[in-house]
Write an enzyme that holds these catalytic residues in place. Structure first.
Site, mmCIF file in Angstrom:
data_model
loop_
_atom_site.group_PDB
_atom_site.id
_atom_site.type_symbol
_atom_site.label_atom_id
_atom_site.label_comp_id
_atom_site.label_asym_id
_atom_site.label_seq_id
_atom_site.Cartn_x
_atom_site.Cartn_y
_atom_site.Cartn_z
ATOM 1 N N HIS A 137 55.312 9.439 24.278
ATOM 2 C CA HIS A 137 55.052 10.823 23.871
ATOM 3 C C HIS A 137 55.251 10.979 22.356
ATOM 4 O O HIS A 137 54.384 11.501 21.657
ATOM 5 C CB HIS A 137 55.997 11.735 24.668
ATOM 6 N N GLU A 138 56.372 10.487 21.852
ATOM 7 C CA GLU A 138 56.659 10.662 20.420
ATOM 8 C C GLU A 138 55.684 9.857 19.561
ATOM 9 O O GLU A 138 55.250 10.317 18.509
ATOM 10 C CB GLU A 138 58.109 10.270 20.109
ATOM 11 N N HIS A 141 52.474 11.651 19.194
ATOM 12 C CA HIS A 141 52.567 12.658 18.132
ATOM 13 C C HIS A 141 52.286 12.010 16.777
ATOM 14 O O HIS A 141 51.472 12.493 15.997
ATOM 15 C CB HIS A 141 53.973 13.265 18.081
ATOM 16 N N HIS A 147 50.861 18.737 21.561
ATOM 17 C CA HIS A 147 51.117 18.917 22.986
ATOM 18 C C HIS A 147 49.861 19.384 23.708
ATOM 19 O O HIS A 147 49.030 20.075 23.131
ATOM 20 C CB HIS A 147 52.234 19.950 23.199
ATOM 21 N N TYR A 196 54.199 19.778 28.640
ATOM 22 C CA TYR A 196 55.576 20.155 28.966
ATOM 23 C C TYR A 196 55.721 20.438 30.451
ATOM 24 O O TYR A 196 54.762 20.801 31.121
ATOM 25 C CB TYR A 196 55.971 21.411 28.188
HETATM 26 ZN ZN LIG Z 1 56.399 16.530 21.927
#
Ligand SMILES: [Zn+2]
Ligand SMILES: [Ca+2]
Ligand SMILES: [Ca+2]
Ligand SMILES: [Ca+2]
Length: 591
Positions: A137-138, A141, A147, A196
């Site tokens: 996930h990071e 980014h 997101h 999320y």
């Molecule tokens: Zn995030």
């Protein structure tokens, strides 16, 4: 394989009072590693200048800060690099003075900047962020992805409950317009690893901050298993990938060209490309569930002569690394004396691939179900892998040999595989506290270890709707020469998503590093001294350490975790490579 299914009362796993010879009434912390998949802090520094669309580099330069203090996080980060290499054309290299790079830190929380800032930029893998999907996930980014709920069209798919969001965190729920971000022509994806979960940055424990407009998807959003199929589609579009960094090939035998495999000549018979038909004749990919689909390769051993054999050979493959793992599913329904032999056909120096080298033999037995197999190949030049079906010499076979869902990767084979059959039945008949223990496995260094599975958690679990899966040491034949306590080793446990395409597998994987400062002091000592005798392995087993919320029952029923009703668990126990390197002061440790 011996499974021990019994009901334990009273004690949580990992409590010292289970250890014979230690008289204690103190209730110490139980063997609990609660990965906070439900709630972890993600802080994002949003930089308007860096667009979702912006491509950075296909090769990302990475720098581990000097003395990055977390051995497990480092191991997870390296494994995530391998996932990117396997599933996309993105690659990683150590930092060598470039002007733009990612600096991994163990700061407060899990966070990253979005996009390439054209300078050394920070990415934090903080406490409890050392988890595969969180690192993915990071890194997404850092590669330019926002997101999922920041998409321009998100209001068609989710509701944001602004009043329930913690003060100062609403930027995580911002949506961007189409001049700033691009959806890369992909649909909204509830399953994205960038989405999320409902209870993110929430003020009240019971009030969600984001919910799906179709309520059933509230169980899906926020998954932290692995990249979703759409995540990968976007990643590969944005970075113009036509193939993955690591070569791999796979075959589900669903098409007539059988992935370019060829029949051996000079043998006695041929493998047959067969479609699922009668009961007991289903393929593994679809398990006979789809009409007119689901094929496999079959060598009939019910007729012919003893020692008749048939060869099925892969197309010629060109390795990039020196080690490969051949994974496949097979079934021997004929005679116990039937054999499936794996060979490699290599170049003998003449430029043609024709020298056969035998690698591994699988013998028939009374178990006529699909089994998973792993064969390590160590090939450095062009080669074919070969399946040889061999009819038993005294066979009275009414069946044959089945092969399906073949995958070749340039990553190591798992060192331990635990296959548990009829898992739905186990879930139905077990209760909180019921426990199963794997056979004893040996690590590459020689440590004995096992996996403990509580289908409904321990009897006092906070997570009765989850399976608890944990790791324990076993006494073994090498114990006298091994180092004790077994510290600074990484235990990795993976519940396999049995999707036929390895790129679409979203397996559940967790890991920790053994550390006597974090656990009860005796936990990683010699199991012959601190463990309890278990007749099922004829060995001593130590206390187990793991996750009470490893995987939810709901999640187990999704995807292909229980394909054929088999639960397949991989495990590793290996020296943390970083503990071997002791950098000199001012020496930059890179990886
Ligand atoms: Zn995030
Ligand atoms: Ca198939
Ligand atoms: Ca043949
Ligand atoms: Ca023959």
């Amino acid at each position: 394989m011996s499974l021990l299914l019994l009901r334990e009362t009273g004690l949580a796993a990992g409590e010292l009072s289970q250890v014979p010879g230690v008289m204690t009434s103190r209730r110490r912390r139980s063997g609990e590693l609660r990965i906070t998949t439900l709630r972890y802090s993600i802080m994002h520094v949003q930089h308007i200048a860096y667009l979702h669309k912006q491509v950075i580099y296909n090769i990302l330069k990475v720098l581990f800060e000097i003395y990055f203090p977390d051995l497990n996080a480092k191991g997870v980060i390296l494994e995530v690099f391998e996932m990117f290499r396997l599933k996309s054309c993105v690659d990683f290299k150590p930092y060598e003075g470039e002007s733009t790079y990612i600096r991994f830190q163990k700061a407060n929380g899990c966070w990253s900047m979005v996009g390439d800032r054209q300078t050394g930029q920070n990415l934090s893998i903080g406490e409890r962020c050392d988890h595969k999907a969180i690192v993915e996930h990071e890194l997404l980014h850092a590669m330019g992805f926002y997101h999922e709920q920041s998409r321009t069209d998100r209001d068609d798919y989710v509701n944001i409950w602004w009043d329930e969001i913690l003060p100062g965190q609403s930027h995580n729920f911002v949506k961007y317009n189409a001049t700033f971000i691009s959806d890369l022509n992909t649909p909204y994806d509830y399953e994205s690893v960038m989405h999320y979960e409902p209870f993110s940055f929430n003020k009240n424990e019971s009030a969600p901050t984001i919910t799906a407009k179709i309520p059933a998807f509230n169980d899906i959003i926020g998954q932290r298993l692995d990249f979703s199929t759409v995540d990968l589609e976007r990643l590969n579009r944005m970075y113009n990938c036509s193939k993955s960094t690591l070569s791999h090939c796979q075959c589900a035998f669903e098409f007539a060209n059988i992935c370019g495999m060829v029949q051996g000549t000079g043998d006695d018979a041929d493998w047959v490309h067969k479609k699922s038909s009668l009961a007991g004749q289903e393929d593994h990919t679809l398990l006979g569930r789809c009409k007119d689909a689901g094929s496999f390769m079959y060598f009939n051993t019910s007729s012919g002569q003893a020692d008749d054999m048939a060869l099925l050979e892969s197309r010629i493959l060109y390795p990039k690394r020196t080690q490969q793992c051949l994974q496949f599913f097979y079934k021997i329904s004929g005679s116990p004396s039937d054999k499936l032999v794996i060979w490699v056909r290599k170049d003998n120096g003449s430029g043609t691939v024709n020298t056969l080298v035998k690698v591994k033999t699988f013998q028939g037995d009374s178990d006529h179900n699909w089994k998973i197999a792993h064969v390590t190949l160590n090939v450095q030049e062009k080669f074919r892998y070969v399946f040889q079906g061999l009819r038993g010499s005294h066979s009275s076979s009414s069946g044959g040999i089945f092969i399906d869902d073949v995958t070749l990767t340039e990553t190591p084979c798992p060192s331990a595989v635990w296959l548990i059959r009829n898992f739905t039945h186990i879930l139905q008949t077990s209760v909180s506290g019921s426990v199963m223990r794997s056979p004893r496995f040996y690590s590459p260094e020689g440590y004995g270890y096992g996996i403990t599975l509580y289908p409904h958690g321990t009897s006092n679990s906070y997570f009765p709707d989850y399976a608890r899966i944990s790791f324990h040491l076993c006494s073994g034949e090498n114990d006298d020469v091994l180092q004790w306590p077994a510290e600074n080793r990484r235990a990795i446990i993976t519940v396999l998503d049995q999707h036929p395409d390895i790129r679409n597998r979203m397996s559940s994987s967790r890991s920790f590093t053994t550390d006597k400062n974090k656990n009860d002091t005796s936990m990683w000592d010699k199991p012959s001294v601190v463990g309890t005798f278990d007749p099922s392995c004829n060995c001593n087993r130590s206390l187990d350490w793991g996750w009470s919320n490893f995987i939810s029952h709901k999640q187990l029923r999704q995807r292909n975790f229980l394909k054929n009703d088999d639960l397949i668990i991989f495990a590793e126990f290996k020296a943390s490579i970083f503990s071997i390197i002791t950098p000199a002061p001012n020496f930059r440790l890179m990886a």
